[in-house]
Scaffold this active site. Structure first.
Site, short mmCIF file in Angstrom:
data_model
loop_
_atom_site.label_atom_id
_atom_site.label_comp_id
_atom_site.label_asym_id
_atom_site.label_seq_id
_atom_site.Cartn_x
_atom_site.Cartn_y
_atom_site.Cartn_z
N ILE A 172 7.04 2.33 7.90
CA ILE A 172 8.00 1.25 8.12
C ILE A 172 9.41 1.76 7.86
O ILE A 172 10.34 1.50 8.64
CB ILE A 172 7.65 0.02 7.26
CG1 ILE A 172 6.29 -0.54 7.66
CG2 ILE A 172 8.73 -1.04 7.36
CD1 ILE A 172 5.70 -1.53 6.67
N VAL B 190 0.74 4.42 2.41
CA VAL B 190 1.16 5.07 3.66
C VAL B 190 2.08 4.13 4.45
O VAL B 190 3.08 4.57 5.03
CB VAL B 190 -0.06 5.48 4.52
CG1 VAL B 190 0.38 6.06 5.86
CG2 VAL B 190 -0.92 6.48 3.76
N CYS B 191 1.75 2.86 4.45
CA CYS B 191 2.47 1.87 5.27
C CYS B 191 3.99 1.87 5.06
O CYS B 191 4.74 1.91 6.03
CB CYS B 191 1.91 0.48 5.05
SG CYS B 191 0.15 0.35 5.45
N PRO B 192 4.48 1.86 3.80
CA PRO B 192 5.94 1.81 3.66
C PRO B 192 6.63 3.08 4.15
O PRO B 192 7.79 3.03 4.56
CB PRO B 192 6.15 1.60 2.15
CG PRO B 192 4.89 2.04 1.50
CD PRO B 192 3.80 1.78 2.50
N THR C 273 0.86 -1.19 0.00
CA THR C 273 0.00 0.00 0.00
C THR C 273 0.89 1.24 0.00
O THR C 273 2.10 1.14 -0.25
CB THR C 273 -0.94 -0.01 1.21
OG1 THR C 273 -0.15 -0.10 2.40
CG2 THR C 273 -1.93 -1.16 1.14
#
Length: 181
Positions: free
Chosen positions: A58, A53-55, A51
């Site tokens: 992270i 926003v997630c990276p 997806t």
């Protein structure tokens, strides 16, 4: 939702611990969160692999990995995706290839459900962050809606405050004076 001063739920899950062939997977359990070396844990959850926003989150946790290590804190990332999806995403995304912390897989959704962070429609985890003390007790929880990324500097600031075991005023940062009673 589970909250502060509660024991982090028991779990035993598979995680991606390396991108090296033959060393990709390992198990992580709640027993590792309770320890005698005063090690803290930060576990942060994201909704889905592959997806947008997630990276960013992270990668930011990874950039600050040394900051967590300096604070004697284990960093664990987690979602409800499988370990195989985690590994494929890690290998294919430039910002995730050199992660220094495990990507925990909760395909049964049992841990996310026990934490109370499972979104009701899609059954994915909210963007939740837990700071867990060396006794396995939750000391801080922050949960964002699916579309809003978190602030890693705030996680570090709160961790610093908790580790002082003193009263810290609004906007306090490490190195500043704490409050006297």
């Amino acid at each position: 939702m589970i909250t502060i001063n509660q024991k982090f739920p028991a779990f035993n899950k598979v995680a991606v611990i390396s991108a090296d062939y033959g060393k990709e997977f390992g198990e992580i359990s709640s027993e590792e969160l309770v320890n005698s070396d005063d090690r803290w844990t930060v576990m942060f959850w994201w909704p889905k692999d592959f997806t947008f926003v997630c990276p960013t989150e992270i990668a930011e946790f990874n950039k600050n990995y040394g900051e967590f290590k300096d604070r004697n804190t284990t960093l664990i990332g987690a979602s409800t995706d499988s370990e195989h999806v985690h590994l494929a995403w890690r290998k294919s995304h430039a910002d995730l290839k050199s992660l220094q912390f495990p990507m925990l897989s909760d395909t049964s959704k049992s841990l996310a459900e026990a934490l109370g962070i499972l979104e009701s429609n899609e059954k994915v985890a909210y963007r939740a962050t837990f700071i867990i003390d060396p006794l396995g007790m939750i000391r801080w929880v922050c949960v964002n809606d699916l579309n809003v990324g978190r602030n890693v500097n705030e996680v570090l600031r709160v961790l610093d405050g908790l580790q002082t075991d003193e009263l810290t005023p609004c906007n306090w940062e490490k190195g500043q004076e704490t409050l006297s009673v």
